[in-house]
Design a protein around this motif. Sequence first.
Motif, PDB file in Angstrom:
ATOM      1  N   LYS A  73      38.406  32.406  24.626  1.00 11.70           N
ATOM      2  CA  LYS A  73      39.245  32.229  23.872  1.00 11.70           C
ATOM      3  C   LYS A  73      40.754  32.702  24.456  1.00 11.70           C
ATOM      4  N   THR A  74      41.811  32.030  24.099  1.00 12.43           N
ATOM      5  CA  THR A  74      43.007  32.396  24.885  1.00 12.43           C
ATOM      6  C   THR A  74      43.489  33.927  24.160  1.00 12.43           C
ATOM      7  N   GLY A  75      43.782  34.781  25.220  1.00 13.31           N
ATOM      8  CA  GLY A  75      44.320  36.122  24.670  1.00 13.31           C
ATOM      9  C   GLY A  75      43.183  36.959  24.449  1.00 13.31           C
ATOM     10  N   VAL A  76      41.834  36.576  24.677  1.00 13.25           N
ATOM     11  CA  VAL A  76      40.718  37.658  24.709  1.00 13.25           C
ATOM     12  C   VAL A  76      40.341  38.160  26.215  1.00 13.25           C
ATOM     13  N   ALA A  77      40.196  39.444  26.636  1.00  8.73           N
ATOM     14  CA  ALA A  77      39.785  39.673  27.753  1.00  8.73           C
ATOM     15  C   ALA A  77      38.259  39.824  27.705  1.00  8.73           C
ATOM     16  N   TYR A  78      37.541  39.268  28.727  1.00  7.32           N
ATOM     17  CA  TYR A  78      36.127  39.491  28.872  1.00  7.32           C
ATOM     18  C   TYR A  78      35.755  40.220  29.989  1.00  7.32           C
ATOM     19  N   ALA A  79      35.306  41.384  29.580  1.00  6.74           N
ATOM     20  CA  ALA A  79      34.885  42.347  30.881  1.00  6.74           C
ATOM     21  C   ALA A  79      33.641  42.622  31.099  1.00  6.74           C
ATOM     22  N   ALA A  80      33.186  43.049  32.520  1.00  5.66           N
ATOM     23  CA  ALA A  80      32.027  43.317  32.926  1.00  5.66           C
ATOM     24  C   ALA A  80      32.000  44.532  33.573  1.00  5.66           C
ATOM     25  N   LEU A  81      30.733  45.366  33.094  1.00  6.81           N
ATOM     26  CA  LEU A  81      30.388  46.327  33.921  1.00  6.81           C
ATOM     27  C   LEU A  81      29.863  46.348  35.422  1.00  6.81           C
ATOM     28  N   THR A  82      30.355  46.977  36.050  1.00  3.84           N
ATOM     29  CA  THR A  82      29.814  46.944  37.757  1.00  3.84           C
ATOM     30  C   THR A  82      29.722  48.101  38.441  1.00  3.84           C
TER      31      THR A  82
END
Length: 301
Positions: A73-82
């Motif tokens: 979705k535009t404007g949403v940041a999708y983060a991942a743990l690394t």
Amino acid sequence: MGLPNKARIVEVGPRDGLQNESGAVISTAIKVELINRLAEAGLSHIEAASFVSPKWVPQMGDAAEVMAGITRKTGVAYAALTPNIKGAEGAIAAHADEVAIFSAASESFTQKNINCSIAESLARFIPVIEAAKKNNIRIRGYVSTVLGCPYEGDIDPAQVAAVARELLDMGCYEISLGDTIGVGTPVKARKMLARVAKDVPINQLAAHFHDTYGQALANLYAVMQDGISVIDTSIAGLGGCPYAKGASGNVATEDVVYMLNGLGIETGIDLDKLVPIGHWITQELGRSNGSKVGLAMGCDQ
Ligand code: HMG
Ligand code: MG
């Protein structure tokens, strides 16, 4: 300083929540639906997956498939743990908008959680940060056990400050302070924050409070008065840390949004859309809903 007008909620349920589900491993399709629904409810920052070793945390073994399956979705940041470069390579290949690296203020916890010392964990992050920067991906940092450790007990706030500062200097734009086992109380939280804020600007700090002892909302209200306006939460209060025995989930997103609505603090989140998500995911998991607000508002919202 007074309360903020606006707060950014970082939804960590799909990662911190689901990583700790001990029953049947939840399907990729359900994870994808959860993330999509959270974005539809107005969450603009979602920690969607974790690229850690599937031997250590099998619940997160389908991180690449989850990231590939979501509708961005535009404007949403999708983060991942690394935790290391292998994880960062996976997150970058999966087009994560942000990677999160994680260390702790306690040596014993770091050892149990990621099988190395604090210093070694920071050294492992150097190539992660280089790779993320090369790909224009933001880096968020976590410090765990900021208000107590399951193995060492009390933690010196100066140690929290030192690790937080190190992560900032390495290139994190924000440091999230984790009360991993939810043992903090309001004055203790404020004292810890006051020490950390000497070394890291308060507007680059976030609160990541687990609710094991039911103190998270009180602790959040306390630290918001000192300038915290970024809060990590988990839908239906899902979760916990597999390497912190007895730790329960993060403070429930629904409970925080309800409190912030009452305080007149804007989040951009639609509580009426959020509550049914908590009921749905807890039904899918066959567990009870950890949000008091969710329970109070009922499941036919
Ligand atoms: P290790 O065993 O020391 O690592 O684990 P290693 O480098 O020796 O590798 C062992 C095996 O893992 C190798 O495979 C690697 O390829 C593989 P093998 O040769 O045996 O087949 N491997 C990986 N596979 C996939 N993705 C990776 C990866 N790295 C190595 N990224 C390691 C070290 C860090 C990998 C491990 O300890 C680990 O994955 N730990 C994860 C722990 C975790 O996820 N904890 C929960 C998240 S933290 C948290 O919840 C706290 C937080 O919410 C804040 C708070 O509440 O305070 C953030
Ligand atoms: Mg956590």
